[in-house]
Design a protein around this motif. Structure first.
Motif, short mmCIF file in Angstrom:
data_model
loop_
_atom_site.label_atom_id
_atom_site.label_comp_id
_atom_site.label_asym_id
_atom_site.label_seq_id
_atom_site.Cartn_x
_atom_site.Cartn_y
_atom_site.Cartn_z
N ASN A 24 -8.78 -50.21 -18.40
CA ASN A 24 -7.69 -50.41 -19.40
C ASN A 24 -7.26 -50.25 -20.94
OD1 ASN A 24 -5.91 -49.88 -17.53
ND2 ASN A 24 -5.57 -52.19 -17.75
N LEU A 25 -8.91 -51.13 -21.91
CA LEU A 25 -9.10 -51.08 -23.17
C LEU A 25 -9.91 -50.30 -24.05
CD1 LEU A 25 -6.47 -53.72 -23.12
CD2 LEU A 25 -5.75 -51.78 -23.52
N ASN A 43 -3.33 -47.00 -26.40
CA ASN A 43 -2.90 -48.34 -26.69
C ASN A 43 -3.37 -49.09 -27.39
OD1 ASN A 43 -2.80 -47.57 -23.61
ND2 ASN A 43 -5.47 -47.11 -23.24
N SER A 58 4.32 -45.46 -20.47
CA SER A 58 2.97 -45.31 -19.87
C SER A 58 1.40 -44.82 -18.55
CB SER A 58 2.72 -46.28 -21.17
OG SER A 58 2.90 -47.61 -20.42
N ASP A 62 -1.13 -51.22 -22.49
CA ASP A 62 -1.27 -51.42 -23.93
C ASP A 62 -1.91 -52.51 -24.19
OD1 ASP A 62 0.62 -52.51 -24.99
OD2 ASP A 62 1.86 -50.76 -25.92
#
Length: 195
Positions: A24-25, A43, A58, A62
């Motif tokens: 995800n990041l 994010n 989204s 985030d």
């Protein structure tokens, strides 16, 4: 801080959630592209509440949402609680700075791009308030990182509406500064070729 080199990796290892964090990041410096930087800004946690308020869905959590989720699942006596709270406070502080800048009609975004294959990069994007007397708007992009191979680096780039770019780099190590000076002509060529 969790946003310094290896901080998110260490957190992921301790909490057993490395795949979710990485997917995800965290970005790859070797595959860095404008779209990945945009994803990193999206994010960063700066826009979560705004997106919720406007009804925008989204594609995933985030950094702030993920940190809050991790915090809810960590036992209170765990040493990582203070690290997680500190990271959330850091994101919220950057959100407040952005809101304060908007009150003056300025734009200011500060965030961190974490990488799986390089040290994290702190980024600040800034544009002054529009001025009818000024010839054009300037964007200032400040970067900071601490690389094991290059040491601590700062880069300030000023983009002017006249299509000119000024770049200033600071490096603690003289050999790194010398290498950057040697690469200046190549960078100028690439920028001219780009238009």
């Amino acid at each position: 801080s969790l946003f310094k080199a290896g901080g998110l990796d260490a957190l992921a290892a301790q909490l057993g959630s490395s795949e979710q964090l990485r997917a995800n990041l965290m970005l790859s410096m070797a595959k860095l592209s404008p779209m990945m930087i945009k994803r990193g800004l999206t994010n960063s946690g700066l826009f979560g509440e705004q997106l919720l308020a406007t009804g925008v869905v989204s594609q995933g959590p985030d950094i702030k949402q993920l940190l809050r989720s991790l915090l809810r699942n960590v036992p209170l006596q765990n040493a990582m609680v203070s690290e997680l709270k500190g990271a959330i406070d850091e994101v919220e502080s950057k959100q407040l700075e952005s809101l304060q800048a908007q009150q003056s009609r300025e734009l200011s975004y500060s965030f961190v791009l974490p990488f799986t294959d390089a040290s994290a990069v702190e980024i600040e994007l800034y544009r002054e308030a529009p001025n009818s007397v000024a010839e054009g708007q300037e964007w200032i992009i400040n970067l900071h990182t601490e690389s094991p191979g290059l040491g601590e680096l700062w880069l300030k780039t000023t983009l002017r509406s006249s299509a000119s770019i000024d770049m200033v780099m600071w490096a603690l190590r003289t050999d790194v500064a010398d290498r950057a000076r040697e690469a200046t002509s190549e960078l100028q060529y690439e920028l001219q070729r780009f238009g």
